[in-house]
Design a protein around this motif. Structure first.
Motif, PDB file in Angstrom:
ATOM      1  N   GLY A   1     -36.441  24.369 -16.195  1.00 41.24           N
ATOM      2  CA  GLY A   1     -35.204  25.093 -16.463  1.00 41.24           C
ATOM      3  C   GLY A   1     -35.457  26.465 -17.043  1.00 41.24           C
ATOM      4  N   LYS A   2     -36.408  26.540 -17.957  1.00 36.85           N
ATOM      5  CA  LYS A   2     -36.750  27.831 -18.557  1.00 36.85           C
ATOM      6  C   LYS A   2     -37.356  28.774 -17.517  1.00 36.85           C
ATOM      7  N   GLN A   3     -38.065  28.213 -16.579  1.00 43.58           N
ATOM      8  CA  GLN A   3     -38.669  29.020 -15.517  1.00 43.58           C
ATOM      9  C   GLN A   3     -37.596  29.722 -14.687  1.00 43.58           C
ATOM     10  N   GLU A   4     -36.494  29.055 -14.425  1.00 39.86           N
ATOM     11  CA  GLU A   4     -35.404  29.670 -13.667  1.00 39.86           C
ATOM     12  C   GLU A   4     -34.805  30.840 -14.449  1.00 39.86           C
ATOM     13  N   ARG A   5     -34.657  30.666 -15.750  1.00 45.62           N
ATOM     14  CA  ARG A   5     -34.150  31.758 -16.591  1.00 45.62           C
ATOM     15  C   ARG A   5     -35.100  32.945 -16.580  1.00 45.62           C
ATOM     16  N   ARG A   6     -36.397  32.667 -16.711  1.00 49.25           N
ATOM     17  CA  ARG A   6     -37.398  33.746 -16.691  1.00 49.25           C
ATOM     18  C   ARG A   6     -37.397  34.467 -15.339  1.00 49.25           C
ATOM     19  N   GLU A   7     -37.240  33.713 -14.273  1.00 52.30           N
ATOM     20  CA  GLU A   7     -37.201  34.318 -12.941  1.00 52.30           C
ATOM     21  C   GLU A   7     -36.001  35.252 -12.817  1.00 52.30           C
ATOM     22  N   LEU A   8     -34.844  34.829 -13.315  1.00 55.31           N
ATOM     23  CA  LEU A   8     -33.656  35.676 -13.273  1.00 55.31           C
ATOM     24  C   LEU A   8     -33.884  36.948 -14.083  1.00 55.31           C
TER      25      LEU A   8
ATOM     26  N   ARG B   1     -32.343  46.490  -3.232  1.00 62.52           N
ATOM     27  CA  ARG B   1     -31.686  45.504  -2.360  1.00 62.52           C
ATOM     28  C   ARG B   1     -32.355  44.130  -2.481  1.00 62.52           C
ATOM     29  N   GLU B   2     -33.676  44.126  -2.465  1.00 62.06           N
ATOM     30  CA  GLU B   2     -34.434  42.871  -2.529  1.00 62.06           C
ATOM     31  C   GLU B   2     -34.203  42.139  -3.848  1.00 62.06           C
ATOM     32  N   GLN B   3     -34.292  42.844  -4.968  1.00 61.16           N
ATOM     33  CA  GLN B   3     -34.132  42.207  -6.274  1.00 61.16           C
ATOM     34  C   GLN B   3     -32.689  41.759  -6.497  1.00 61.16           C
ATOM     35  N   ARG B   4     -31.756  42.532  -6.021  1.00 58.48           N
ATOM     36  CA  ARG B   4     -30.341  42.175  -6.123  1.00 58.48           C
ATOM     37  C   ARG B   4     -30.091  40.867  -5.363  1.00 58.48           C
ATOM     38  N   ARG B   5     -30.610  40.795  -4.150  1.00 51.74           N
ATOM     39  CA  ARG B   5     -30.439  39.605  -3.320  1.00 51.74           C
ATOM     40  C   ARG B   5     -31.110  38.388  -3.970  1.00 51.74           C
ATOM     41  N   ALA B   6     -32.322  38.578  -4.480  1.00 50.69           N
ATOM     42  CA  ALA B   6     -33.054  37.465  -5.086  1.00 50.69           C
ATOM     43  C   ALA B   6     -32.354  36.959  -6.352  1.00 50.69           C
ATOM     44  N   ALA B   7     -31.850  37.870  -7.170  1.00 51.61           N
ATOM     45  CA  ALA B   7     -31.136  37.465  -8.393  1.00 51.61           C
ATOM     46  C   ALA B   7     -29.851  36.726  -8.033  1.00 51.61           C
ATOM     47  N   GLN B   8     -29.138  37.221  -7.030  1.00 50.86           N
ATOM     48  CA  GLN B   8     -27.899  36.555  -6.610  1.00 50.86           C
ATOM     49  C   GLN B   8     -28.196  35.162  -6.064  1.00 50.86           C
ATOM     50  N   LYS B   9     -29.271  35.051  -5.312  1.00 49.76           N
ATOM     51  CA  LYS B   9     -29.658  33.747  -4.763  1.00 49.76           C
ATOM     52  C   LYS B   9     -29.976  32.764  -5.883  1.00 49.76           C
ATOM     53  N   LEU B  10     -30.686  33.222  -6.909  1.00 51.12           N
ATOM     54  CA  LEU B  10     -30.993  32.358  -8.053  1.00 51.12           C
ATOM     55  C   LEU B  10     -29.719  31.847  -8.714  1.00 51.12           C
ATOM     56  N   ILE B  11     -28.759  32.729  -8.876  1.00 56.15           N
ATOM     57  CA  ILE B  11     -27.495  32.326  -9.509  1.00 56.15           C
ATOM     58  C   ILE B  11     -26.721  31.376  -8.604  1.00 56.15           C
ATOM     59  N   ASN B  12     -26.719  31.649  -7.304  1.00 53.56           N
ATOM     60  CA  ASN B  12     -26.034  30.754  -6.367  1.00 53.56           C
ATOM     61  C   ASN B  12     -26.657  29.362  -6.361  1.00 53.56           C
ATOM     62  N   GLN B  13     -27.989  29.300  -6.471  1.00 54.53           N
ATOM     63  CA  GLN B  13     -28.686  28.013  -6.462  1.00 54.53           C
ATOM     64  C   GLN B  13     -28.640  27.322  -7.820  1.00 54.53           C
ATOM     65  N   ASN B  14     -28.374  28.092  -8.860  1.00 61.03           N
ATOM     66  CA  ASN B  14     -28.335  27.565 -10.230  1.00 61.03           C
ATOM     67  C   ASN B  14     -27.099  28.110 -10.938  1.00 61.03           C
ATOM     68  N   PRO B  15     -25.901  27.643 -10.570  1.00 67.14           N
ATOM     69  CA  PRO B  15     -24.675  28.207 -11.146  1.00 67.14           C
ATOM     70  C   PRO B  15     -24.609  28.133 -12.666  1.00 67.14           C
ATOM     71  N   SER B  16     -25.344  27.218 -13.261  1.00 69.86           N
ATOM     72  CA  SER B  16     -25.314  27.117 -14.725  1.00 69.86           C
ATOM     73  C   SER B  16     -26.024  28.292 -15.391  1.00 69.86           C
ATOM     74  N   LEU B  17     -26.677  29.151 -14.625  1.00 68.45           N
ATOM     75  CA  LEU B  17     -27.269  30.370 -15.183  1.00 68.45           C
ATOM     76  C   LEU B  17     -26.210  31.453 -15.422  1.00 68.45           C
ATOM     77  N   LYS B  18     -25.074  31.327 -14.769  1.00 67.03           N
ATOM     78  CA  LYS B  18     -24.049  32.385 -14.847  1.00 67.03           C
ATOM     79  C   LYS B  18     -23.594  32.680 -16.282  1.00 67.03           C
ATOM     80  N   PRO B  19     -23.341  31.681 -17.110  1.00 64.09           N
ATOM     81  CA  PRO B  19     -22.947  31.995 -18.493  1.00 64.09           C
ATOM     82  C   PRO B  19     -24.037  32.725 -19.282  1.00 64.09           C
TER      83      PRO B  19
END
Length: 148
Positions: free
Chosen positions: A42-49, A79-97
């Protein structure tokens, strides 16, 4: 023995834990280390974002503060980083808050990137992130990013 395997051969430990889970052999699972690894994921997903946002913010700052040096490479990175960050949030909606905190933390990394890669110094840049979360994820921001 199982804890020892965790310390000496992590890959073998993961295979063993997976096998035990599939077999339903819960009494032989290495629960303390499994808990630690799941929390780490879980922490890894936060660090990736944060990492993606830091690169995105750094390149947006370079775009804004060095208009004469703009390049296709910067545009593509934004463009690449924007897309990757959005994908992370879409795959992990609990990161949004967590997004506003992630942006604040990522801003520091973005500043470091700019200072390392340009003649700009920290004092040349805003103290706080000048971009809203909406702007960071808006494919049309900044308006001069996409060539007509």
């Amino acid at each position: 023995m199982r804890s020892n395997l965790y310390e000496t051969d992590f890959y073998a430990w993961t295979l063993e834990q997976s096998k035990l889970l599939k077999e339903g052999d819960f009494k032989h699972l290495d629960i303390p280390n499994l808990v630690e690894e799941i929390e780490s994921l879980g922490k890894q997903e936060r660090r990736e974002l944060e990492s993606r946002l830091g690169i995105l913010i750094g390149h947006l700052l370079k775009w804004d503060y060095q208009p004469d040096k703009r390049s296709k490479s910067w545009r593509a990175t934004i463009r690449e980083q924007r897309r990757a960050a959005q994908k992370l949030i879409n795959q992990n909606p609990s990161l949004k808050p967590y997004l506003s905190e992630a942006i604040a933390d990522a801003y520091e990394s973005g500043l470091d990137l700019v200072v390392k890669e340009t003649p700009l110094d920290y004092s040349d840049l805003p103290e706080n992130c000048p971009y809203t979360s909406e702007q960071l994820f808006d494919p049309d921001f900044p308006t001069d990013l996409n060539p007509v």
